[in-house]
Design a protein around this motif. Sequence first.
Motif, short mmCIF file in Angstrom:
data_model
loop_
_atom_site.label_atom_id
_atom_site.label_comp_id
_atom_site.label_asym_id
_atom_site.label_seq_id
_atom_site.Cartn_x
_atom_site.Cartn_y
_atom_site.Cartn_z
N LEU A 1 0.85 -1.08 -0.03
CA LEU A 1 0.25 -0.08 0.00
C LEU A 1 0.81 1.16 -0.05
O LEU A 1 0.53 2.10 -0.70
CB LEU A 1 -0.93 0.08 1.26
CG LEU A 1 -2.23 -0.70 1.16
CD1 LEU A 1 -2.87 -0.80 2.45
CD2 LEU A 1 -3.08 -0.43 0.03
N ALA B 1 -6.60 7.15 6.54
CA ALA B 1 -6.13 8.62 5.92
C ALA B 1 -6.01 8.32 4.62
O ALA B 1 -6.45 9.31 3.79
CB ALA B 1 -4.95 9.08 6.49
N LEU B 2 -5.45 7.19 4.28
CA LEU B 2 -5.19 6.97 2.49
C LEU B 2 -6.50 6.93 1.81
O LEU B 2 -6.68 7.56 0.89
CB LEU B 2 -4.57 5.56 2.44
CG LEU B 2 -4.17 5.09 1.10
CD1 LEU B 2 -3.01 6.35 0.68
CD2 LEU B 2 -3.72 3.91 0.96
N THR C 1 -0.78 12.20 -0.04
CA THR C 1 -0.69 10.91 -0.27
C THR C 1 0.71 10.39 0.12
O THR C 1 0.86 9.04 0.40
CB THR C 1 -1.10 10.66 -1.62
OG1 THR C 1 -2.60 11.26 -1.84
CG2 THR C 1 -1.58 9.29 -2.20
N VAL D 1 1.47 9.81 3.61
CA VAL D 1 0.96 8.56 4.23
C VAL D 1 1.49 7.34 3.62
O VAL D 1 1.56 6.24 4.35
CB VAL D 1 -0.48 8.59 3.62
CG1 VAL D 1 -1.20 7.20 4.15
CG2 VAL D 1 -1.40 9.75 4.72
N SER E 1 0.94 3.99 -2.90
CA SER E 1 0.58 5.37 -2.46
C SER E 1 1.62 6.38 -3.12
O SER E 1 1.43 7.34 -3.66
CB SER E 1 0.55 5.62 -1.03
OG SER E 1 -0.51 4.96 -0.57
N LEU F 1 -9.54 13.23 -3.35
CA LEU F 1 -9.02 13.26 -4.74
C LEU F 1 -10.08 13.04 -5.78
O LEU F 1 -10.00 13.79 -6.83
CB LEU F 1 -7.96 12.35 -4.95
CG LEU F 1 -6.31 12.73 -4.61
CD1 LEU F 1 -5.38 11.73 -4.58
CD2 LEU F 1 -5.75 13.95 -5.74
N ILE G 1 -8.86 -1.44 3.88
CA ILE G 1 -8.83 0.01 3.74
C ILE G 1 -10.24 0.39 4.06
O ILE G 1 -11.27 -0.17 3.17
CB ILE G 1 -8.46 0.51 2.60
CG1 ILE G 1 -6.91 0.17 2.24
CG2 ILE G 1 -8.53 1.93 2.81
CD1 ILE G 1 -6.60 0.44 1.01
N LEU H 1 -7.92 10.23 1.91
CA LEU H 1 -7.35 11.05 0.66
C LEU H 1 -7.95 10.78 -0.76
O LEU H 1 -7.91 11.63 -1.59
CB LEU H 1 -5.79 10.97 0.69
CG LEU H 1 -5.03 11.79 1.83
CD1 LEU H 1 -3.73 11.28 2.01
CD2 LEU H 1 -5.15 13.11 1.81
N LEU I 1 -3.48 5.22 9.15
CA LEU I 1 -2.90 5.36 8.19
C LEU I 1 -3.84 5.02 6.95
O LEU I 1 -3.96 5.68 5.60
CB LEU I 1 -1.29 4.85 7.97
CG LEU I 1 -0.50 5.46 8.88
CD1 LEU I 1 0.83 4.88 8.84
CD2 LEU I 1 0.06 7.04 8.16
N LEU J 1 3.06 4.21 5.85
CA LEU J 1 2.85 2.76 5.64
C LEU J 1 4.02 2.04 5.45
O LEU J 1 4.06 1.11 6.00
CB LEU J 1 1.87 2.82 4.50
CG LEU J 1 0.34 3.15 4.71
CD1 LEU J 1 -0.27 3.15 3.45
CD2 LEU J 1 -0.25 2.01 5.61
N SER K 1 -1.75 15.32 -3.19
CA SER K 1 -0.84 14.33 -3.63
C SER K 1 0.58 14.47 -2.82
O SER K 1 1.00 13.23 -2.68
CB SER K 1 -0.36 14.59 -5.19
OG SER K 1 0.53 15.70 -5.36
#
Lengths: 163, 496
Positions: A11, B170-171, A55, A58, A15, B178, B431, B174, B167, A62, A52
């Motif tokens: 992940l 949060a992903l 991202t 994050v 990302s 987007l 997720i 986000l 996390l 991760l 972005s």
Amino acid sequence: MPDSTALNLRLGIASLLASGFLFFYAIPRFVSAPSNINNIVLSPLFWPYILSVLTALVGLGLIAVSITGEPEEDGFAEPGPMLPKWGRLAALALIMAATFLLLPALGMVWTSMLAFLATAFLFRTRHPVAAVICAVLIPLVLYGFFAHVAGVAVPQGNFVRLP
Amino acid sequence: MSLIESLAAGFALVGNIEAFLMLFCGLIVGVIGGAIPGLSATMAVALALPFTFSMAPINGILLLLGVYKGGIFGGSIPAILIKTPGTPASSATILDGHPMAERGEAGRALGMALYASCTADAVSNLALILFAGWLASFAMNFGPPEFFALILFSLTIIAGVSGESLLRGALSALAGLLLATIGLDLVYGTNRFTFGNPNMMGGLNFIAVLIGLFAIPEIIAMAWNPVAHLGKTRSLGKTRCTLADYLGSIKSILRGSLIGVFLGSIPGIGAAPSAFLSYSEARRTSKNKANFGKGEIEGVAASEAGNNGVAGATLIPLLALGVPGDVITAIIIGAFMVHGLQPGPMMFILNVDIIYGLFIGLIISSVLLLIVGSVAIRGFRFVADVPKRLLMPAVLVLCIYGVFAVNNNIFDVGVMLVMGWVGYLMMRARIPAAPFLIAFILGPLLEDNFRQAMLMSGSDPVILFRGPITWFFWALTGLTVFAITRSTLRKRVPLS
């Protein structure tokens, strides 16, 4: 490496790649901004760039978690043979793609009937006769409601048209 | 408008057989949807949404609220009878409900679940009526910086508590933010990620995204494992819940209701944590604490009161601030938007009749839930026998019709199918989908308020910290991040 850390690592890398793609390619190419904006904060580009960057942060988080991570079960790792499961997923993806592509030509009712039947048999239904009856009735009932009660212009297709 | 005039306007809207019928139908659909494992209250609300487009706004919203409340209770039926929660919020009910069913006391457990649900629902509705108006009048003082700080706090807490990792939450948020940038820019009208496609200029359709995220992944999951839903249904047994049982658990029911109200009114927390907190508090304080987990009726009462206590309270931030409290209220916001209504403080001025109509409808829903729930308990066997391998294709067809009906646009059906696969991948990668959807809804508001604040201040970011309200929300955001990070680190320490 424990499964969960692998998942977090995947992940995190995904990302970072998505963030890089957005920052260096997609935002400059697919987000347009008027040339007379003096202040970057008010530009249409500002928000996508901020997202972005976040991202990417994050993603780094991760990856950091995956390095120091705790063992957990991976969502994709399951007991039993995997090939039939992936096969059914691929078949369902094909059914969905075909449904979307056939909607304008065949119309919603006929496409839905075919989609219902294909999905029911993909799920190995133990009630084949009921599946055929439901495949015919459910799209017709929904057509009746949406076309005649809700006033929706349900696509009829190029072949058989319903009242 | 005075209180009496507002109430009269509300009565004028809902004082007809059609409104009650919609509420009643919603409760039935919700209980059935919640009772079918794999369908869930969320999916039931999402699938019912397209049917409300042609209704009067109040009737459509009442129908969805009925589905919501019915679904939360309905989830307890399979939790007790087949040890499979119909909704995630019913997971705590399994702990004592299923052992009772194994002892032949399923009827007693289900009766207690129903009475605790109705009591908690009534308390939650009362809290909504008392606090929503007060919060809305307070929110009238909010400007763009305050709304920016509030939405940021909501997104932080939703990302933090929805899944197992801050996390990953949060992903998810986000990704939702987007996706919300697609379409024409709010201020300059220039293209953002539209790829020259006119269908994308207005942004992605919200209902296509939500149905894709919450209904289609269940269909895909069935393709992965078509026999995952099979379970053994227990009989109801001969014992029933008595008044003495109810009175014996009343303290836990009221405590659970208040926990539900408190947690439900904070955006993002939802019913499942409330049910578990209520359950653990009941176990901690009960004189029968040794029986908890082995079939203690007070445990069923506490968990059901906890999860139903949030049902009315999640509408407090929705109606007063325009911020959905959980995924289901995020879907209900869709019904408001389809009918041209914008939840938030201004709704208490512009559409006060609808607000009071909803309050009246919600009070009645607690009584109707008692009737529908009593019948549903006896009829569960028929619901449990619905073949899931026919139900899921029917859900697919329903999704196609429902999403098309929003804009009469086949492109939206494509968006829904693609979002379904995105939702499925998110599900498999653990997720959480809730932050994604709520960020997708709140994204334009967050950006719009940020840019308005920057315009007001000549791009000076200090305006985002301009007074006590913004300080309060920034402090809450900081505290949330700190608390979630600390709890994550604590969980990891024993393993290292």
